[in-house]
Motif scaffolding. Structure first.
Motif, PDB file in Angstrom:
ATOM      1  N   ALA A  16       0.923  -1.207  -0.058  1.00 25.74           N
ATOM      2  CA  ALA A  16      -0.022   0.067   0.021  1.00 25.74           C
ATOM      3  C   ALA A  16       0.667   1.276  -0.119  1.00 25.74           C
ATOM      4  N   GLU A  17       2.028   1.334   0.833  1.00 25.00           N
ATOM      5  CA  GLU A  17       2.887   2.292   0.834  1.00 25.00           C
ATOM      6  C   GLU A  17       3.379   2.648  -0.442  1.00 25.00           C
ATOM      7  N   MET A  18       3.828   1.365  -0.950  1.00 20.95           N
ATOM      8  CA  MET A  18       4.535   1.354  -2.304  1.00 20.95           C
ATOM      9  C   MET A  18       3.532   2.062  -3.478  1.00 20.95           C
ATOM     10  N   ALA A  19       2.230   1.705  -3.309  1.00 25.37           N
ATOM     11  CA  ALA A  19       1.453   2.196  -4.470  1.00 25.37           C
ATOM     12  C   ALA A  19       1.329   3.587  -4.230  1.00 25.37           C
ATOM     13  N   SER A  20       1.074   4.100  -3.226  1.00 27.36           N
ATOM     14  CA  SER A  20       0.877   5.421  -2.548  1.00 27.36           C
ATOM     15  C   SER A  20       1.975   6.376  -3.408  1.00 27.36           C
ATOM     16  N   PHE A  21       3.469   5.877  -2.967  1.00 23.05           N
ATOM     17  CA  PHE A  21       4.399   6.573  -3.555  1.00 23.05           C
ATOM     18  C   PHE A  21       4.433   6.724  -4.885  1.00 23.05           C
ATOM     19  N   TYR A  22       4.202   5.410  -5.611  1.00 19.75           N
ATOM     20  CA  TYR A  22       4.328   5.652  -6.948  1.00 19.75           C
ATOM     21  C   TYR A  22       3.012   6.406  -7.788  1.00 19.75           C
ATOM     22  N   LEU A  23       2.081   6.196  -7.067  1.00 22.04           N
ATOM     23  CA  LEU A  23       0.930   7.244  -7.739  1.00 22.04           C
ATOM     24  C   LEU A  23       1.368   8.485  -7.567  1.00 22.04           C
ATOM     25  N   ASP A  24       1.806   9.178  -6.455  1.00 22.07           N
ATOM     26  CA  ASP A  24       2.421  10.605  -6.236  1.00 22.07           C
ATOM     27  C   ASP A  24       3.391  10.828  -7.170  1.00 22.07           C
ATOM     28  N   LEU A  25       4.583  10.180  -7.155  1.00 20.56           N
ATOM     29  CA  LEU A  25       5.697  10.415  -7.816  1.00 20.56           C
ATOM     30  C   LEU A  25       5.528  10.340  -9.343  1.00 20.56           C
ATOM     31  N   LEU A  26       4.886   9.119  -9.858  1.00 25.36           N
ATOM     32  CA  LEU A  26       4.799   9.183 -11.215  1.00 25.36           C
ATOM     33  C   LEU A  26       3.390   9.728 -11.589  1.00 25.36           C
ATOM     34  N   GLU A  27       2.844  10.276 -10.903  1.00 22.24           N
ATOM     35  CA  GLU A  27       1.344  10.737 -11.427  1.00 22.24           C
ATOM     36  C   GLU A  27       0.566   9.589 -11.997  1.00 22.24           C
ATOM     37  N   ALA A  28       0.786   8.531 -11.515  1.00 25.48           N
ATOM     38  CA  ALA A  28      -0.053   7.309 -11.919  1.00 25.48           C
ATOM     39  C   ALA A  28      -1.547   7.551 -11.633  1.00 25.48           C
ATOM     40  N   ASP A  29      -2.288   6.557 -12.276  1.00 26.11           N
ATOM     41  CA  ASP A  29      -3.684   6.384 -12.070  1.00 26.11           C
ATOM     42  C   ASP A  29      -3.740   5.293 -11.246  1.00 26.11           C
ATOM     43  N   GLU A  30      -4.993   5.297 -10.675  1.00 29.97           N
ATOM     44  CA  GLU A  30      -5.552   4.219  -9.553  1.00 29.97           C
ATOM     45  C   GLU A  30      -5.892   2.947 -10.364  1.00 29.97           C
ATOM     46  N   ALA A  31      -5.544   1.866 -10.047  1.00 36.20           N
ATOM     47  CA  ALA A  31      -6.365   0.668 -10.795  1.00 36.20           C
ATOM     48  C   ALA A  31      -6.750  -0.228  -9.649  1.00 36.20           C
ATOM     49  N   PRO A  32      -7.640  -0.958 -10.172  1.00 36.26           N
ATOM     50  CA  PRO A  32      -8.425  -2.092  -9.243  1.00 36.26           C
ATOM     51  C   PRO A  32      -7.333  -3.075  -8.680  1.00 36.26           C
ATOM     52  N   SER A  33      -7.243  -3.203  -7.555  1.00 38.87           N
ATOM     53  CA  SER A  33      -6.212  -4.171  -6.819  1.00 38.87           C
ATOM     54  C   SER A  33      -6.877  -5.469  -6.192  1.00 38.87           C
ATOM     55  N   TRP A  34      -6.448  -6.551  -6.383  1.00 39.31           N
ATOM     56  CA  TRP A  34      -6.947  -7.789  -6.110  1.00 39.31           C
ATOM     57  C   TRP A  34      -5.896  -8.639  -5.186  1.00 39.31           C
ATOM     58  N   GLY A  35      -6.412  -9.750  -4.430  1.00 36.47           N
ATOM     59  CA  GLY A  35      -5.169 -10.760  -3.846  1.00 36.47           C
ATOM     60  C   GLY A  35      -4.342  -9.857  -3.210  1.00 36.47           C
ATOM     61  N   PRO A  36      -3.187 -10.198  -3.555  1.00 33.02           N
ATOM     62  CA  PRO A  36      -2.169  -9.660  -2.902  1.00 33.02           C
ATOM     63  C   PRO A  36      -1.525  -8.431  -3.191  1.00 33.02           C
ATOM     64  N   PHE A  37      -2.136  -7.879  -4.490  1.00 30.29           N
ATOM     65  CA  PHE A  37      -1.571  -7.001  -5.323  1.00 30.29           C
ATOM     66  C   PHE A  37      -2.241  -5.391  -4.945  1.00 30.29           C
ATOM     67  N   GLN A  38      -1.450  -4.447  -4.814  1.00 34.44           N
ATOM     68  CA  GLN A  38      -1.823  -3.121  -4.919  1.00 34.44           C
ATOM     69  C   GLN A  38      -1.260  -2.675  -6.299  1.00 34.44           C
ATOM     70  N   ASN A  39      -2.309  -2.224  -7.156  1.00 42.50           N
ATOM     71  CA  ASN A  39      -1.967  -1.915  -8.422  1.00 42.50           C
ATOM     72  C   ASN A  39      -2.170  -0.299  -8.728  1.00 42.50           C
ATOM     73  N   VAL A  40      -1.308   0.129  -9.707  1.00 40.14           N
ATOM     74  CA  VAL A  40      -1.611   1.402 -10.159  1.00 40.14           C
ATOM     75  C   VAL A  40      -0.959   1.295 -11.767  1.00 40.14           C
ATOM     76  N   GLN A  41      -1.369   2.221 -12.628  1.00 43.48           N
ATOM     77  CA  GLN A  41      -1.388   2.157 -13.899  1.00 43.48           C
ATOM     78  C   GLN A  41      -0.477   3.405 -14.341  1.00 43.48           C
ATOM     79  N   ILE A  42       0.461   3.314 -15.274  1.00 41.62           N
ATOM     80  CA  ILE A  42       1.341   4.217 -15.838  1.00 41.62           C
ATOM     81  C   ILE A  42       1.113   4.219 -17.361  1.00 41.62           C
ATOM     82  N   GLY A  43       1.626   5.288 -17.958  1.00 42.47           N
ATOM     83  CA  GLY A  43       1.442   5.527 -19.451  1.00 42.47           C
ATOM     84  C   GLY A  43       1.517   4.206 -20.050  1.00 42.47           C
TER      85      GLY A  43
END
Length: 124
Positions: A16-43
Motif C-alpha cells: 500500500a505504501e509503495m502504491a501510494s508512493f508511485y501514484l504520487d511520484l509518477l502521477e500514476a492512475d489508480e487501478a483495481p487491486s486484488w489478492g496480494p496486489f496493490q495496483n497502479v497504472q502508468i502510461g
C-alpha cells in the motif's frame, strides 16, 4: 515490433505504501487491486503490481521516462521531502541531477529499496 510491455510485479515491504508512493511520484492512475496486489497504472496502460514476496528480495532497477514538466514536479517533490537522490547510479553525486543524453535524470530509492531512475530523454 509486436510485443508491448503490459505489467510487472514489484516486490514490496508494504504494498500500500509503495502504491501510494508511485501514484504520487509518477502521477500514476489508480487501478483495481486484488489478492496480494496493490495496483497502479502508468502510461501506455502498463500495470505496476506491488506485492510482498514470501522471501527476501534483491533490489531491482526501474527507469521511468517523464516529460520535462512531470520531471520538474517529481524532482521538486524529492527535494521538498528531503529524499536522498543522486545524479548517477553509483550514488557518487548526491543531491544532484544529471543532464545526460540531452535531458535530465535522477536516481533514488523507493520505500522498498528498489533503484528508481527518472529521465526526460530515452537512451535510444
Amino acid at each position: 515490433m509486436t510485443a508491448h510491455f503490459d505489467h510487472t510485479i514489484i516486490a514490496s515491504l508494504d504494498p500500500a505504501e509503495m502504491a501510494s508512493f508511485y501514484l504520487d511520484l509518477l502521477e500514476a492512475d489508480e487501478a483495481p487491486s486484488w489478492g496480494p496486489f496493490q495496483n497502479v497504472q502508468i502510461g501506455g496502460g502498463v500495470l505496476l503490481q506491488f506485492a510482498t514476496p514470501p522471501t527476501e528480495f534483491p533490489p531491482q532497477h526501474y527507469a521511468y521516462l517523464l516529460d520535462d514538466a512531470h520531471f520538474g514536479r517529481a524532482y521538486a517533490k524529492l527535494v521538498q521531502a528531503g529524499r536522498d537522490h543522486w545524479a548517477d547510479p553509483q550514488r557518487s553525486r548526491p543531491g544532484a541531477m544529471n543532464h545526460e543524453h540531452g535531458g535530465r535524470g535522477v536516481y533514488l530509492l523507493d520505500p522498498s529499496g528498489h533503484y528508481l531512475e527518472l529521465i526526460t530523454r530515452s537512451y535510444l
